[in-house]
Design a protein around this motif. Structure first.
Motif: not given
Length: 156
Positions: A106-109, A123-131
């Protein structure tokens, strides 16, 4: 003997009542959200292709299907859900890679709507608590995106 049954009845009543209430609210909320638009798009980048079908609801929510065929990596096939903010569509893309892999990603677009086309941003993606999400304050570049989706007729 009568007291435990009485206490059980008192405890069970609020639970049953609350379960009943939640179902009617959800049904009425979904009934008011109707489909107002369906669009289909295709993008080509060298030997890689992508198909994007989106449905817009009266609430502004967008859902659909996105398939990206990478010649070297295989096929990413999944669903999108999100919303337009101005001229930019932000979605969460839930997908599988290839047929063998059982892992769900699952990724943001982000897509910029310009001249009737949708341009996939980077863009730069960050993952926090599995999101995963785009990092706030970091710009999304629509010039560096590989895919520009052109509208096509939807296949019925």
């Amino acid at each position: 003997m009568k007291k435990p049954a009485f206490y059980f009845a008192l405890l069970a009543f609020p639970v049953l009542f609350s379960c009943n209430q939640g179902g009617t609210e959800q049904t009425s909320a979904n009934a008011t959200d109707s489909l107002i638009n369906e669009q289909c798009f295709v993008a080509v980048d060298g030997v890689d292709t992508a198909n994007f079908n989106i449905k817009t609801q009266s609430s502004g929510k967008v859902s659909g299907d996105l398939t990206i065929n990478f010649k070297e990596k295989g096929k990413n096939d999944g669903k999108v859900e999100g919303k337009f903010k101005g001229d930019t569509l932000f979605v969460d893309y839930t997908f599988k890679i290839g047929l063998e892999n059982k892992t769900i990603y699952k990724n943001p677009l982000a897509f910029l709507k310009k001249d009737g086309k949708l341009i996939l941003g980077v863009g730069q993606i960050q993952t926090t608590l599995g999101r995963s999400f785009f990092v706030k304050g970091k710009p999304i570049s629509f010039e560096k995106g590989r895919f520009t989706f052109a509208p096509v007729d939807c296949k019925k």
